[in-house]
Design an enzyme around this catalytic site. Sequence first.
Site, PDB file in Angstrom:
ATOM      1  N   GLY A 212      -9.804   9.830  -0.800  1.00 50.20           N
ATOM      2  CA  GLY A 212      -9.793  11.282  -0.898  1.00 50.20           C
ATOM      3  C   GLY A 212     -11.082  11.828  -1.480  1.00 50.20           C
ATOM      4  O   GLY A 212     -11.116  12.883  -2.093  1.00 50.20           O
TER       5      GLY A 212
ATOM      6  N   SER B 183     -14.908   7.058   0.111  1.00 45.01           N
ATOM      7  CA  SER B 183     -14.169   6.832   1.346  1.00 45.01           C
ATOM      8  C   SER B 183     -13.114   7.888   1.571  1.00 45.01           C
ATOM      9  O   SER B 183     -12.648   8.538   0.640  1.00 45.01           O
ATOM     10  CB  SER B 183     -13.516   5.451   1.322  1.00 45.01           C
ATOM     11  OG  SER B 183     -12.326   5.525   0.578  1.00 45.01           O
ATOM     12  N   LYS B 184     -12.784   8.038   2.834  1.00 42.97           N
ATOM     13  CA  LYS B 184     -11.757   9.004   3.196  1.00 42.97           C
ATOM     14  C   LYS B 184     -10.466   8.641   2.483  1.00 42.97           C
ATOM     15  O   LYS B 184      -9.750   9.485   1.997  1.00 42.97           O
ATOM     16  CB  LYS B 184     -11.483   8.930   4.697  1.00 42.97           C
ATOM     17  CG  LYS B 184     -12.588   9.480   5.532  1.00 42.97           C
ATOM     18  CD  LYS B 184     -12.142   9.534   6.975  1.00 42.97           C
ATOM     19  CE  LYS B 184     -13.372   9.639   7.859  1.00 42.97           C
ATOM     20  NZ  LYS B 184     -13.088   9.718   9.249  1.00 42.97           N
ATOM     21  N   ARG B 185     -10.209   7.327   2.441  1.00 48.09           N
ATOM     22  CA  ARG B 185      -8.938   6.878   1.896  1.00 48.09           C
ATOM     23  C   ARG B 185      -8.795   7.266   0.423  1.00 48.09           C
ATOM     24  O   ARG B 185      -7.729   7.610  -0.038  1.00 48.09           O
ATOM     25  CB  ARG B 185      -8.792   5.377   2.080  1.00 48.09           C
ATOM     26  CG  ARG B 185      -7.404   5.009   2.544  1.00 48.09           C
ATOM     27  CD  ARG B 185      -7.339   3.565   3.009  1.00 48.09           C
ATOM     28  NE  ARG B 185      -8.474   3.228   3.855  1.00 48.09           N
ATOM     29  CZ  ARG B 185      -9.136   2.082   3.763  1.00 48.09           C
ATOM     30  NH1 ARG B 185      -8.815   1.199   2.856  1.00 48.09           N
ATOM     31  NH2 ARG B 185     -10.131   1.819   4.585  1.00 48.09           N
TER      32      ARG B 185
END
Length: 484
Positions: free
Chosen positions: A257, A253-255
């Site tokens: 990183g 996920s983007k979160r």
Amino acid sequence: MAKIRTRFAPSPTGYMHVGNLRTALYAYLISKHEDGDFIFRVEDTDQERFVEGALDIIYNTLKITGLKHDEGPDIGGPVEPYVQSERTAIYLEYAKKLIDKGEAYYCFCTKERLDALRTDAEAKKQTPKYDKHCLHLSKEEIEEKLSSGIPYVIRQNNPTTGTTTFDDKIYGTISVDNSELEDMVLIKSDGFPTYNFANVVDDHLMGITHVVRGSEYLSSSPKYNRLYEAFGWEIPIYVHCPPIMKDAQHKLSKRNGDASFEDLIKKGYLKDAVLNYIALLGWNPGTEKEIFSLKELVEVFDYRNINKSPSIFDDVKLRWMNSEYIKMLTLDEFNKMALPYYKEVITKDLDFMKISELMQTRVEILTQIPELIDLFEDLPEYSIDMYLHKKMKTTFENSLETLEKILPKFENITDWNLNNIQNSCMELVEELGVKNGIVLWPIRTAVSGKQSSPGGAFEIAEILGKEETIRRIKVGIEKLQTAK
Ligand code: GLU
């Protein structure tokens, strides 16, 4: 059959996640496999989430990976504009059509009322849901509120009984009870459409035949179908792609990183390897073949072979694939790519082509290069214990003998090249009547100062040049003399 049209419809909210790139790739492959059109559309109606520069990254990624679109904001096309924020009048027009059909309605409820509804539902442990309060306003009441400028949204009027079913090519048929459907907002109070509404209107108006997107949108699909039905439009083919996982529990996920395309390139992966690897995340060709160019993927890609089970992003596999792509480069191409990494640690004027010959078959990712070749710049501080190699049967004594005896031979070489270096070493092996390792291990150690090095004694010595090689042999001799 109608021409296949797919779209990649990113929201410019950040960097290009590998999941986005895979969606773009699959959408591209599905259309190009049938000679269809690949459309690029910008979904920027959520202005709060807009990130400056995100669009440039997306354009750039599509460009360098070769996922060339046939229509889009930058090149235009028959159904422009391709940027949702430039199409707000269209969404309003279509929302009003639904109002006329009784499929949507104005809602003037205040935030306080909506909050109260939610609190109430939560207290009763129910899923919060709008209660259709404004559906029952009279025509006059609506007119009056509109003309006095009271803020409003437009909501979809969903049935409360029956079921809505939709078919996904990967996940099969999914049904939900209409009682679970929220009267979702189509047009927000700022006049912008919601993502869900704009998406359906655009997919229809742009003639999209196959909607390819991440499985996170699966649960919204019944709502989309209700909209298609409300308009009386043909429902497109849905292809929802499986999630990409970091491990068994966590989504990439983007979160967290996790891998964005840009990061992977920065880490030293080749764009073609990344694209090839991403193609196999959730799809397989049904054969053992794993290395595919984009052109080959276009030929063999059949979306019916997409799996619905989550796929794990496997660094080890990606590194392997990258090393295969590195090996497929010409030496010249590799050298060009590697040069910036050489320059990070080497200021000397060395024969980089020769270093490339050693490195091309040895690296998996380009960022490994500096630590492997820094020995060419400076002889590392090393421990004399490195001369002791059990298998090679080297000791301090025989290592010292080797170095002392190779020194004059090296000094006598007039034409410093691999052949002559090798001949000198092999001559010594013969003179001493020992196994190769007794001679080669100490020389390799002395010239590299490392436990392991790209290339053996001959290659390293050749690249270092005569003077530096001799200097390093002398350093080795000094070190070994202290061990006596
Ligand atoms: N704008 C959505 C996103 O960036 C795309 C969803 C879709 O393709 O329908 O995730």
